[in-house]
Motif scaffolding. Structure first.
Motif, mmCIF file in Angstrom:
data_model
loop_
_atom_site.group_PDB
_atom_site.id
_atom_site.type_symbol
_atom_site.label_atom_id
_atom_site.label_comp_id
_atom_site.label_asym_id
_atom_site.label_seq_id
_atom_site.Cartn_x
_atom_site.Cartn_y
_atom_site.Cartn_z
ATOM 1 N N GLN A 1 0.827 -1.208 0.000
ATOM 2 C CA GLN A 1 0.000 0.000 0.000
ATOM 3 C C GLN A 1 0.860 1.256 0.000
ATOM 4 N N GLN A 2 1.944 1.263 0.794
ATOM 5 C CA GLN A 2 2.845 2.418 0.812
ATOM 6 C C GLN A 2 3.521 2.601 -0.549
ATOM 7 N N LYS A 3 3.878 1.493 -1.194
ATOM 8 C CA LYS A 3 4.490 1.589 -2.526
ATOM 9 C C LYS A 3 3.504 2.150 -3.534
ATOM 10 N N LYS A 4 2.239 1.738 -3.419
ATOM 11 C CA LYS A 4 1.212 2.261 -4.321
ATOM 12 C C LYS A 4 0.998 3.746 -4.100
ATOM 13 N N GLU A 5 1.015 4.192 -2.829
ATOM 14 C CA GLU A 5 0.846 5.615 -2.529
ATOM 15 C C GLU A 5 2.010 6.436 -3.074
ATOM 16 N N ARG A 6 3.241 5.908 -2.965
ATOM 17 C CA ARG A 6 4.401 6.630 -3.509
ATOM 18 C C ARG A 6 4.315 6.740 -5.026
ATOM 19 N N GLN A 7 3.875 5.677 -5.678
ATOM 20 C CA GLN A 7 3.710 5.735 -7.128
ATOM 21 C C GLN A 7 2.632 6.739 -7.522
ATOM 22 N N PRO B 1 -1.824 14.943 -3.762
ATOM 23 C CA PRO B 1 -0.530 14.244 -3.660
ATOM 24 C C PRO B 1 0.662 15.192 -3.667
ATOM 25 N N PHE B 2 0.566 16.277 -4.436
ATOM 26 C CA PHE B 2 1.652 17.253 -4.462
ATOM 27 C C PHE B 2 1.793 17.949 -3.109
ATOM 28 N N ILE B 3 0.663 18.303 -2.487
ATOM 29 C CA ILE B 3 0.695 18.966 -1.181
ATOM 30 C C ILE B 3 1.225 18.014 -0.107
ATOM 31 N N LEU B 4 0.764 16.760 -0.127
ATOM 32 C CA LEU B 4 1.182 15.796 0.886
ATOM 33 C C LEU B 4 2.652 15.437 0.775
ATOM 34 N N SER B 5 3.175 15.445 -0.438
ATOM 35 C CA SER B 5 4.591 15.114 -0.614
ATOM 36 C C SER B 5 5.509 16.211 -0.092
ATOM 37 N N HIS B 6 4.999 17.437 0.024
ATOM 38 C CA HIS B 6 5.800 18.560 0.517
ATOM 39 C C HIS B 6 5.407 18.977 1.940
ATOM 40 N N SER B 7 4.496 18.211 2.575
ATOM 41 C CA SER B 7 4.067 18.536 3.945
ATOM 42 C C SER B 7 4.020 17.244 4.749
ATOM 43 N N GLN B 8 5.171 16.812 5.225
ATOM 44 C CA GLN B 8 5.255 15.562 5.961
ATOM 45 C C GLN B 8 4.753 15.690 7.400
ATOM 46 N N THR C 1 -2.361 12.600 10.609
ATOM 47 C CA THR C 1 -2.948 11.532 9.792
ATOM 48 C C THR C 1 -4.367 11.884 9.358
ATOM 49 N N TYR C 2 -5.124 12.521 10.244
ATOM 50 C CA TYR C 2 -6.506 12.883 9.916
ATOM 51 C C TYR C 2 -6.553 13.811 8.706
ATOM 52 N N VAL C 3 -5.660 14.791 8.674
ATOM 53 C CA VAL C 3 -5.627 15.748 7.563
ATOM 54 C C VAL C 3 -5.171 15.063 6.284
ATOM 55 N N ARG C 4 -4.195 14.178 6.390
ATOM 56 C CA ARG C 4 -3.688 13.481 5.198
ATOM 57 C C ARG C 4 -4.757 12.593 4.573
ATOM 58 N N LEU C 5 -5.639 12.043 5.392
ATOM 59 C CA LEU C 5 -6.714 11.216 4.859
ATOM 60 C C LEU C 5 -7.849 12.058 4.283
ATOM 61 N N ARG C 6 -8.084 13.219 4.872
ATOM 62 C CA ARG C 6 -9.208 14.053 4.460
ATOM 63 C C ARG C 6 -8.903 14.928 3.250
ATOM 64 N N LEU C 7 -7.633 15.269 3.035
ATOM 65 C CA LEU C 7 -7.277 16.222 1.983
ATOM 66 C C LEU C 7 -7.696 15.746 0.586
ATOM 67 N N PRO C 8 -7.416 14.492 0.180
ATOM 68 C CA PRO C 8 -7.908 14.060 -1.146
ATOM 69 C C PRO C 8 -9.419 14.110 -1.267
ATOM 70 N N ALA D 1 -17.097 8.040 7.917
ATOM 71 C CA ALA D 1 -15.984 7.664 7.043
ATOM 72 C C ALA D 1 -14.982 8.809 6.990
ATOM 73 N N LEU D 2 -13.700 8.470 7.108
ATOM 74 C CA LEU D 2 -12.646 9.465 6.952
ATOM 75 C C LEU D 2 -12.322 9.719 5.488
ATOM 76 N N ALA D 3 -12.441 8.685 4.672
ATOM 77 C CA ALA D 3 -12.145 8.753 3.236
ATOM 78 C C ALA D 3 -12.916 7.630 2.568
ATOM 79 N N PRO D 4 -13.036 7.637 1.234
ATOM 80 C CA PRO D 4 -13.725 6.538 0.552
ATOM 81 C C PRO D 4 -13.075 5.196 0.861
ATOM 82 N N GLY D 5 -13.890 4.240 1.325
ATOM 83 C CA GLY D 5 -13.374 2.931 1.676
ATOM 84 C C GLY D 5 -12.674 2.869 3.018
ATOM 85 N N HIS D 6 -12.766 3.920 3.831
ATOM 86 C CA HIS D 6 -12.097 3.977 5.137
ATOM 87 C C HIS D 6 -13.126 4.364 6.191
#
Length: 328
Positions: free
Chosen positions: A4-10, A58-65, A69-76, A246-251
């Motif tokens: 899953q992490q590899k898929k997110e990085r891709q 994805p561009f915002i999340l890659s530059h805001s580590q 977790t709540y924000v990272r799930l909600r942003l998309p 739900a926090l995100a689709p499928g979550h």
């Protein structure tokens, strides 16, 4: 987890590569639509702008580590809601412009520029579908629910329809007599068709993401069935304050309070509850235990904490407050 992490990085890498490409395509489409005076070309650029918003998270999340977790799930989810909302508002403006063309008809000029805009939009949409996996998602859901399957196919066709209509319109204007009055209505008519397809295809996505942001019960969860299963597991009065969202689709997530006789009973219930909630499509559950029998005091802390209470519970139950100056 690693897959899953590899898929997110891709996904992040694809979005970061597509983002400058999408900006270039959008700028080119706006310039070409301006010089060709084509509303259909402008509708294609509006679709490109909506896809550009989808690439932003994805561009915002890659530059805001440091984001939680709540924000990272909600942003998309937030941008997935803003994208069709912006497309709907632009479609309303284009609808008014198309109706104005019927009142004061005139056909676009420079069909070559319209053809170039159509080729550019078609190429970008094909790259977007291949890079984001939209085609694989549609293929995987072809055997799923009929309603969802047709919505996915409609969404896939909506990616290609505006550019294809633009190519057909430009070829028609180039190969036929430009003095024909029928040609004056081709561009606004096809623009209305394109707008109808785009808005119809994104309605389900906009509604789904709106429900997630409003923390509504996920459509895949049977709340009545979940309550019945919980009553079987811990009794009618063994739980309360059940919340499902739900926090995100499928979550999907849930939280509830339960009455337990002790820590061991709580651990047993927690293991069974996790299996039960996963069966109802909820991946995360938070269970708040309340030790002791249901009553006025659900937290059995023992005699050691009696001295820390401000008053006796029996006094609280028997005390009656009578106002000194009752109202008439």
């Amino acid at each position: 987890m690693k897959a899953q992490q590899k898929k997110e990085r891709q996904s992040m890498l694809s979005a970061m590569l597509l983002l400058p490409f999408a900006l270039s395509v959008l700028l080119a489409q706006l310039i070409l639509s301006r010089f060709s005076d084509s509303l259909l070309s402008l509708s294609d650029s509006a679709h490109t702008l909506s896809l550009l918003l989808v690439l932003c998270p994805p561009f915002i999340l890659s530059h805001s580590q440091c984001l939680p977790t709540y924000v990272r799930l909600r942003l998309p989810t937030l941008f997935s809601f803003l994208s069709p909302l912006l497309l709907s508002s632009l479609s309303f403006s284009l609808t008014l412009g198309s109706l104005g063309r019927f009142v004061h008809p005139h056909h676009p000029h420079r069909p070559v520029l319209m053809f170039a805009a159509g080729v550019l939009g078609l190429g970008f949409n094909a790259v977007f579908i291949a890079a984001t996996g939209a085609w694989q998602e549609t293929c995987l859901n072809l055997t799923g629910e009929t309603k969802r399957r047709w919505l996915l196919i409609l969404r896939l066709l909506a990616f290609l329809t505006p550019s294809c209509l633009l190519l057909a319109s430009s070829l028609t204007l180039h190969l036929t007599d430009t003095d024909s009055p029928v040609l004056h209505y081709i561009d606004p008519a096809l623009c209305l068709v394109s707008i109808a397809i785009l808005v119809t295809s994104v309605y389900s996505s906009m509604y789904e993401n709106m429900c997630i942001l409003l923390q509504a019960v996920p459509s895949c969860s049977d709340l009545c069935g979940l309550k019945k299963d919980l009553e079987i597991l811990c009794g009618p009065e063994g739980h309360h304050d059940l919340h499902v969202w739900a926090l995100a689709p499928g979550h999907g997530v849930a939280s509830l309070h339960i009455h337990c006789s002790g820590p061991e009973a709580y651990q047993v219930f927690l293991e069974q509850a996790q299996i039960l909630f996963k069966r109802h499509g909820l991946s995360l559950v938070t269970v708040q235990p309340e030790f002791g029998a249901p009553g006025h005091c659900n937290l059995a802390c023992g005699p050691s904490c009696t001295q820390h209470l401000c008053c006796d519970s029996q006094v609280l139950e028997e005390k009656v407050i009578v106002p000194t100056n009752p109202l008439p």
